[in-house]
Scaffold this motif. Structure first.
Motif, PDB file in Angstrom:
ATOM      1  N   HIS A 159     -62.058  25.845  74.710  1.00 25.93           N
ATOM      2  CA  HIS A 159     -62.860  26.117  73.510  1.00 25.93           C
ATOM      3  C   HIS A 159     -63.334  24.865  72.783  1.00 25.93           C
ATOM      4  O   HIS A 159     -64.207  24.937  71.920  1.00 25.93           O
ATOM      5  N   SER A 201     -63.394  21.724  70.114  1.00 25.12           N
ATOM      6  CA  SER A 201     -63.043  21.694  68.699  1.00 25.12           C
ATOM      7  C   SER A 201     -63.753  22.832  67.967  1.00 25.12           C
ATOM      8  O   SER A 201     -64.720  23.407  68.484  1.00 25.12           O
ATOM      9  N   PRO A 202     -63.311  23.159  66.740  1.00 25.23           N
ATOM     10  CA  PRO A 202     -63.988  24.213  65.977  1.00 25.23           C
ATOM     11  C   PRO A 202     -65.463  23.924  65.718  1.00 25.23           C
ATOM     12  O   PRO A 202     -66.227  24.841  65.390  1.00 25.23           O
ATOM     13  N   ARG A 203     -65.873  22.670  65.868  1.00 30.15           N
ATOM     14  CA  ARG A 203     -67.291  22.330  65.680  1.00 30.15           C
ATOM     15  C   ARG A 203     -68.190  23.040  66.693  1.00 30.15           C
ATOM     16  O   ARG A 203     -69.408  23.062  66.523  1.00 30.15           O
ATOM     17  N   LEU A 257     -68.689  25.981  66.956  1.00 34.46           N
ATOM     18  CA  LEU A 257     -69.379  27.085  66.278  1.00 34.46           C
ATOM     19  C   LEU A 257     -70.623  26.630  65.527  1.00 34.46           C
ATOM     20  O   LEU A 257     -71.465  27.466  65.166  1.00 34.46           O
ATOM     21  N   THR A 279     -57.108  35.474  60.027  1.00 37.66           N
ATOM     22  CA  THR A 279     -57.747  34.325  60.660  1.00 37.66           C
ATOM     23  C   THR A 279     -57.009  33.070  60.217  1.00 37.66           C
ATOM     24  O   THR A 279     -56.967  32.756  59.025  1.00 37.66           O
ATOM     25  N   TYR A 324     -56.494  29.061  59.992  1.00 40.26           N
ATOM     26  CA  TYR A 324     -57.280  27.824  60.034  1.00 40.26           C
ATOM     27  C   TYR A 324     -56.327  26.661  60.323  1.00 40.26           C
ATOM     28  O   TYR A 324     -55.975  25.882  59.430  1.00 40.26           O
ATOM     29  N   PHE A 367     -56.530  23.739  61.612  1.00 40.83           N
ATOM     30  CA  PHE A 367     -57.223  22.488  61.919  1.00 40.83           C
ATOM     31  C   PHE A 367     -57.561  21.814  60.587  1.00 40.83           C
ATOM     32  O   PHE A 367     -57.573  22.466  59.542  1.00 40.83           O
ATOM     33  N   LEU A 391     -66.467  26.066  58.160  1.00 42.03           N
ATOM     34  CA  LEU A 391     -65.600  26.586  59.201  1.00 42.03           C
ATOM     35  C   LEU A 391     -64.368  27.283  58.629  1.00 42.03           C
ATOM     36  O   LEU A 391     -63.780  28.155  59.280  1.00 42.03           O
ATOM     37  N   TYR A 392     -63.976  26.905  57.423  1.00 43.90           N
ATOM     38  CA  TYR A 392     -62.807  27.517  56.785  1.00 43.90           C
ATOM     39  C   TYR A 392     -63.164  28.818  56.063  1.00 43.90           C
ATOM     40  O   TYR A 392     -62.288  29.477  55.497  1.00 43.90           O
ATOM     41  N   HIS A 402     -57.065  29.263  65.846  1.00 46.07           N
ATOM     42  CA  HIS A 402     -58.446  28.946  66.214  1.00 46.07           C
ATOM     43  C   HIS A 402     -58.649  28.871  67.723  1.00 46.07           C
ATOM     44  O   HIS A 402     -59.775  28.963  68.200  1.00 46.07           O
ATOM     45  N   VAL A 416     -62.021  31.096  67.641  1.00 44.55           N
ATOM     46  CA  VAL A 416     -63.220  30.282  67.860  1.00 44.55           C
ATOM     47  C   VAL A 416     -63.997  30.775  69.078  1.00 44.55           C
ATOM     48  O   VAL A 416     -65.200  31.046  68.982  1.00 44.55           O
TER      49      VAL A 416
END
Length: 215
Positions: free
Chosen positions: A8, A10-12, A14, A62, A64, A66, A73-74, A112, A116
């Motif tokens: 996946h 990093s969360p970036r 998205l 959900t 978070y 990270f 993103l949060y 995540h 994610v």
């Protein structure tokens, strides 16, 4: 039902325009047209001493887990329903395979590593989801047997996917450079060759998912 390893990133992911995002967004149309009855995520972001499943009646929270990422993103939510029946089935299969200490976590939501990719794969958030933790301190035989124990879920309409990254050093990544770092390519090639040739010495989440698919 096939099993998969989802890297996946990093969360970036998205909020980026990366090939991995487009791959996950096209999941239902190009990669798995059958709708799963439920989803089991084995996330590298949930480590416990003994196996644990989250048994959630209602909507998953959900998580978070990270830091120092964009505020947006949060604020994202992935309110997928819990899958308590699947979680209990996972526990049953593991106990039948000799994993006697399988913990039940009745409060933990989706980290995540789960939400994610899922927010791109199944944005409707209408498929029940549960998670199984990993024991990164254990060896290859231990994880080989987990894969064998979970294999029957494939015939029960359950999508199983492992989530994490084959390599994970965000500090060394250049997000503006599309060229994959040589150290990541070298390790990925080593991991692929090791799995295909049966050298299960690396306690890798991808190994679990590979083994589930063995006959």
């Amino acid at each position: 039902m096939d099993t998969f390893f989802i890297s996946h990133g990093s969360p970036r992911l998205l909020i980026s325009d990366k090939p991995a995002r487009h791959f996950l967004e096209s999941w239902k149309s190009k990669h798995l047209q059958v709708t799963p009855k439920a989803i089991l995520v084995i996330s590298a972001h949930w480590e416990t001493t003994e196996p644990a499943v989250n048994i959630i009646n209602g909507v998953n929270d959900t998580i978070y887990d990270f830091y120092n990422f964009p505020k947006h993103l949060y604020e994202l939510k992935y309110p997928a329903p819990g899958a308590p029946e699947l979680a209990k089935r996972v526990k049953e299969l593991l106990q039948e395979a000799g994993y006697n200490s399988v913990e039940e976590d009745k409060s933990r939501g989706l980290d995540h590593g789960a939400w994610v990719p899922l927010i791109l794969m199944y944005p409707e958030a209408n498929i029940p989801v549960c998670q199984l933790s990993v024991q990164s301190h254990r060896d290859g035989t231990y994880h080989y047997n987990i894969g064998k124990a979970l294999a029957p879920l494939r015939d029960e309409g359950v999508l199983i996917f492992g989530s994490g990254s084959a390599t994970h050093n965000l500090r060394l990544l250049d997000h503006d450079n599309v060229v994959t770092p040589s150290w990541a390519v070298e390790f990925d090639n080593w991991l692929t060759e090791s799995l295909l040739n049966g050298r299960y010495t690396h306690t890798s989440l991808s190994m679990i998912l590979f083994l589930i698919q063995l006959p």
